[in-house]
Design a protein around this motif. Structure first.
Motif, PDB file in Angstrom:
ATOM      1  N   ILE A   7      68.161 -21.350  14.665  1.00 24.18           N
ATOM      2  CA  ILE A   7      69.279 -21.444  13.722  1.00 24.18           C
ATOM      3  C   ILE A   7      68.934 -20.753  12.405  1.00 24.18           C
ATOM      4  CG2 ILE A   7      70.607 -23.054  12.291  1.00 24.18           C
ATOM      5  CD1 ILE A   7      70.460 -25.017  14.723  1.00 24.18           C
ATOM      6  N   GLU A   8      67.749 -21.018  11.880  1.00 19.18           N
ATOM      7  CA  GLU A   8      67.365 -20.399  10.607  1.00 19.18           C
ATOM      8  C   GLU A   8      67.297 -18.881  10.727  1.00 19.18           C
ATOM      9  OE1 GLU A   8      63.785 -22.495   9.574  1.00 19.18           O
ATOM     10  OE2 GLU A   8      64.913 -24.196   8.762  1.00 19.18           O
ATOM     11  N   GLU A   9      66.760 -18.389  11.848  1.00 17.05           N
ATOM     12  CA  GLU A   9      66.672 -16.945  12.041  1.00 17.05           C
ATOM     13  C   GLU A   9      68.059 -16.320  12.135  1.00 17.05           C
ATOM     14  OE1 GLU A   9      63.727 -14.848  14.738  1.00 17.05           O
ATOM     15  OE2 GLU A   9      65.576 -14.698  15.931  1.00 17.05           O
ATOM     16  N   LEU A  10      68.949 -16.920  12.924  1.00 20.81           N
ATOM     17  CA  LEU A  10      70.293 -16.364  13.093  1.00 20.81           C
ATOM     18  C   LEU A  10      71.106 -16.468  11.810  1.00 20.81           C
ATOM     19  CD1 LEU A  10      71.163 -17.613  16.698  1.00 20.81           C
ATOM     20  CD2 LEU A  10      70.288 -15.370  15.999  1.00 20.81           C
ATOM     21  N   MET A  11      70.939 -17.557  11.065  1.00 21.45           N
ATOM     22  CA  MET A  11      71.663 -17.686   9.795  1.00 21.45           C
ATOM     23  C   MET A  11      71.202 -16.628   8.792  1.00 21.45           C
ATOM     24  SD  MET A  11      72.373 -21.786   9.125  1.00 21.45           S
ATOM     25  CE  MET A  11      71.113 -21.813   7.908  1.00 21.45           C
ATOM     26  N   ALA A  12      69.892 -16.450   8.691  1.00 18.53           N
ATOM     27  CA  ALA A  12      69.368 -15.484   7.725  1.00 18.53           C
ATOM     28  C   ALA A  12      69.815 -14.064   8.069  1.00 18.53           C
ATOM     29  CB  ALA A  12      67.846 -15.565   7.675  1.00 18.53           C
ATOM     30  N   GLY A  13      69.643 -13.676   9.308  1.00 12.23           N
ATOM     31  CA  GLY A  13      70.027 -12.326   9.705  1.00 12.23           C
ATOM     32  C   GLY A  13      71.529 -12.120   9.730  1.00 12.23           C
TER      33      GLY A  13
END
Length: 87
Positions: A7-13
Motif C-alpha cells: 500500500i505504501e509503495e503504490l500510494m507513493a508512486g
C-alpha cells in the motif's frame, strides 16, 4: 506487513504519477485500506481483472524501466511475477 509495504509503495508512486502532493494523502490511509481489504476478502478476484486492478501500476513500471529509470513499484512488480500474473 506485506499489505502495508504494498500500500505504501503504490500510494507513493501513484500520487507522484498523478502529481498529487504527498501531504494530501490523509493519515490513516494504510489502516483504512487494510480494513477494506479484510472486508472484501471473500470477494473472488482473478487475473482477468489485471488491466484495471494492477495494470495501471504495471504500465508505469514498464514505462520507467524502458526509459532506463528504476521501477517505482519494485515490490508490486515482484508480487506480480511471483503470482504468475506477468511473465
Amino acid at each position: 506487513q506485506t499489505n502495508q509495504q504494498l500500500i505504501e509503495e503504490l500510494m507513493a508512486g501513484g500520487t507522484a504519477e498523478l502529481g498529487i502532493p504527498g501531504e494530501m494523502v490523509q493519515s490513516g490511509a494504510v489502516t483504512r485500506l487494510n480494513a477494506y481489504a479484510r472486508s472484501v476478502a471473500h470477494f473472488p478476484t482473478a487475473i482477468k481483472e489485471f488491466p484495471w486492478r494492477n495494470g495501471w501500476f504495471y504500465g508505469i513500471s514498464q514505462r520507467e524501466l524502458a526509459a532506463g529509470r528504476p521501477d517505482p513499484f519494485p515490490f508490486h512488480s515482484s508480487l506480480l511475477e511471483q503470482s504468475g500474473a506477468i511473465p
